[in-house]
Design a protein around this motif. Structure first.
Motif, mmCIF file in Angstrom:
data_model
loop_
_atom_site.group_PDB
_atom_site.id
_atom_site.type_symbol
_atom_site.label_atom_id
_atom_site.label_comp_id
_atom_site.label_asym_id
_atom_site.label_seq_id
_atom_site.Cartn_x
_atom_site.Cartn_y
_atom_site.Cartn_z
ATOM 1 N N SER A 69 0.689 5.607 -1.411
ATOM 2 C CA SER A 69 -0.712 5.189 -1.313
ATOM 3 C C SER A 69 -0.972 3.989 -2.211
ATOM 4 O O SER A 69 -1.606 3.015 -1.796
ATOM 5 C CB SER A 69 -1.645 6.325 -1.723
ATOM 6 N N MET A 70 -0.477 4.071 -3.436
ATOM 7 C CA MET A 70 -0.663 2.953 -4.369
ATOM 8 C C MET A 70 0.133 1.732 -3.922
ATOM 9 O O MET A 70 -0.353 0.605 -3.982
ATOM 10 C CB MET A 70 -0.265 3.373 -5.782
ATOM 11 N N MET A 71 1.349 1.967 -3.462
ATOM 12 C CA MET A 71 2.191 0.860 -3.039
ATOM 13 C C MET A 71 1.585 0.107 -1.861
ATOM 14 O O MET A 71 1.594 -1.123 -1.815
ATOM 15 C CB MET A 71 3.583 1.358 -2.648
ATOM 16 N N ALA A 72 1.055 0.839 -0.899
ATOM 17 C CA ALA A 72 0.529 0.219 0.320
ATOM 18 C C ALA A 72 -0.584 -0.777 0.003
ATOM 19 O O ALA A 72 -0.547 -1.927 0.448
ATOM 20 C CB ALA A 72 0.040 1.302 1.279
ATOM 21 N N THR A 73 -1.555 -0.349 -0.778
ATOM 22 C CA THR A 73 -2.671 -1.245 -1.091
ATOM 23 C C THR A 73 -2.257 -2.344 -2.068
ATOM 24 O O THR A 73 -2.746 -3.474 -1.969
ATOM 25 C CB THR A 73 -3.876 -0.453 -1.636
ATOM 26 N N SER A 74 -1.344 -2.046 -2.976
ATOM 27 C CA SER A 74 -0.855 -3.064 -3.915
ATOM 28 C C SER A 74 -0.127 -4.178 -3.175
ATOM 29 O O SER A 74 -0.270 -5.356 -3.519
ATOM 30 C CB SER A 74 0.093 -2.442 -4.939
ATOM 31 N N THR A 75 0.647 -3.809 -2.186
ATOM 32 C CA THR A 75 1.402 -4.807 -1.432
ATOM 33 C C THR A 75 0.460 -5.767 -0.716
ATOM 34 O O THR A 75 0.694 -6.976 -0.687
ATOM 35 C CB THR A 75 2.348 -4.117 -0.421
ATOM 36 N N ASP A 76 -0.616 -5.232 -0.165
ATOM 37 C CA ASP A 76 -1.598 -6.090 0.505
ATOM 38 C C ASP A 76 -2.217 -7.073 -0.493
ATOM 39 O O ASP A 76 -2.343 -8.263 -0.205
ATOM 40 C CB ASP A 76 -2.680 -5.233 1.160
ATOM 41 N N ARG A 77 -2.583 -6.599 -1.673
ATOM 42 C CA ARG A 77 -3.157 -7.489 -2.692
ATOM 43 C C ARG A 77 -2.157 -8.560 -3.124
ATOM 44 O O ARG A 77 -2.515 -9.715 -3.314
ATOM 45 C CB ARG A 77 -3.630 -6.682 -3.901
ATOM 46 N N MET A 78 -0.891 -8.167 -3.264
ATOM 47 C CA MET A 78 0.120 -9.139 -3.679
ATOM 48 C C MET A 78 0.357 -10.179 -2.575
ATOM 49 O O MET A 78 0.563 -11.354 -2.860
ATOM 50 C CB MET A 78 1.441 -8.444 -4.039
ATOM 51 N N ALA A 79 0.297 -9.758 -1.316
ATOM 52 C CA ALA A 79 0.445 -10.701 -0.209
ATOM 53 C C ALA A 79 -0.700 -11.715 -0.212
ATOM 54 O O ALA A 79 -0.491 -12.903 0.051
ATOM 55 C CB ALA A 79 0.492 -9.955 1.125
ATOM 56 N N LEU A 80 -1.900 -11.262 -0.531
ATOM 57 C CA LEU A 80 -3.030 -12.194 -0.662
ATOM 58 C C LEU A 80 -2.791 -13.176 -1.803
ATOM 59 O O LEU A 80 -3.105 -14.364 -1.688
ATOM 60 C CB LEU A 80 -4.330 -11.426 -0.903
ATOM 61 N N GLY A 81 -2.222 -12.669 -2.891
ATOM 62 C CA GLY A 81 -1.900 -13.537 -4.020
ATOM 63 C C GLY A 81 -0.861 -14.578 -3.658
ATOM 64 O O GLY A 81 -0.983 -15.750 -4.040
ATOM 65 N N VAL A 82 0.161 -14.186 -2.930
ATOM 66 C CA VAL A 82 1.189 -15.125 -2.489
ATOM 67 C C VAL A 82 0.563 -16.166 -1.566
ATOM 68 O O VAL A 82 0.822 -17.365 -1.681
ATOM 69 C CB VAL A 82 2.355 -14.393 -1.778
ATOM 70 N N GLN A 83 -0.281 -15.709 -0.672
ATOM 71 C CA GLN A 83 -0.938 -16.610 0.277
ATOM 72 C C GLN A 83 -1.793 -17.652 -0.446
ATOM 73 O O GLN A 83 -1.804 -18.823 -0.083
ATOM 74 C CB GLN A 83 -1.806 -15.799 1.234
ATOM 75 N N SER A 84 -2.486 -17.224 -1.493
ATOM 76 C CA SER A 84 -3.351 -18.159 -2.204
ATOM 77 C C SER A 84 -2.571 -19.086 -3.148
ATOM 78 O O SER A 84 -3.121 -20.046 -3.667
ATOM 79 C CB SER A 84 -4.448 -17.414 -2.973
ATOM 80 N N ASN A 85 -1.300 -18.803 -3.363
ATOM 81 C CA ASN A 85 -0.441 -19.658 -4.198
ATOM 82 C C ASN A 85 0.709 -20.218 -3.372
ATOM 83 O O ASN A 85 1.857 -20.213 -3.818
ATOM 84 C CB ASN A 85 0.100 -18.862 -5.390
ATOM 85 N N LYS A 86 0.409 -20.708 -2.197
ATOM 86 C CA LYS A 86 1.451 -21.211 -1.279
ATOM 87 C C LYS A 86 2.305 -22.307 -1.902
ATOM 88 O O LYS A 86 3.505 -22.383 -1.645
ATOM 89 C CB LYS A 86 0.810 -21.750 0.002
ATOM 90 N N GLU A 87 1.667 -23.143 -2.701
ATOM 91 C CA GLU A 87 2.396 -24.276 -3.276
ATOM 92 C C GLU A 87 3.304 -23.868 -4.426
ATOM 93 O O GLU A 87 4.224 -24.589 -4.766
ATOM 94 C CB GLU A 87 1.413 -25.359 -3.770
#
Length: 156
Positions: A69-87
């Motif tokens: 449960s924790m991993m699932a939502t954490s992964t989504d947040r981290m993917a958003l972080g990666v997306q916002s730091n594309k460069e």
């Protein structure tokens, strides 16, 4: 019928009506597997413990469900972080490793590495306008985690 009896009857009807409405609203929201309250093993484990039975499989499944449960939502947040730091993927990787280190010498390392891998692989699917419940990233992380051997979660 006295005024007091009529008031009690009306109050009872109102309370019953509110209960029914609340229950129907609660059932309308689809509960996702990674929602904390959806852990199907928690009740089974509680019953097992009350019966005096120490069921290690249920203990591990309960831990697995909560960890996933924790991993699932954490992964989504981290993917958003990666997306916002594309460069700057190195910066994103560094942030993820700070939050989810891979030097625990346990299965936690495997989980944390998978969080990072999925965050980078699925960053283009992350959508900050949606909740993590609607995210394919969350679903992918959940699917991977819940498919793991429950024994791996024994020491977490």
């Amino acid at each position: 019928m006295s005024t007091k009896s009529i008031f009690k009857l009306k109050l009872t009807l109102v309370m019953a009506s509110l209960f029914c409405c609340t229950q129907s609203l609660a059932t309308e929201k689809k509960q996702m597997p990674w929602d904390f309250d959806s852990n199907i093993y928690r009740e089974q484990l509680s019953e097992s413990i009350q019966s005096g039975i120490n069921n290690q499989y249920l203990i591990n499944k309960d831990k697995q469900w909560d960890e996933c449960s924790m991993m699932a939502t954490s992964t989504d947040r981290m993917a958003l972080g990666v997306q916002s730091n594309k460069e700057d993927h190195d910066f994103a990787r560094e942030i993820i490793l700070d939050l989810y280190p891979v030097d625990n010498d346990s299965f936690r390392d495997v989980i944390n590495q998978k969080i990072m891998d999925l965050a980078f692989e699925m960053a283009d699917l992350a959508d900050g306008n949606k909740t993590s419940d609607e995210s394919p990233v969350t679903q992918a992380a959940w699917d991977w985690c819940i498919a793991q051997d429950p024994q791996h979660f024994a020491d977490l």
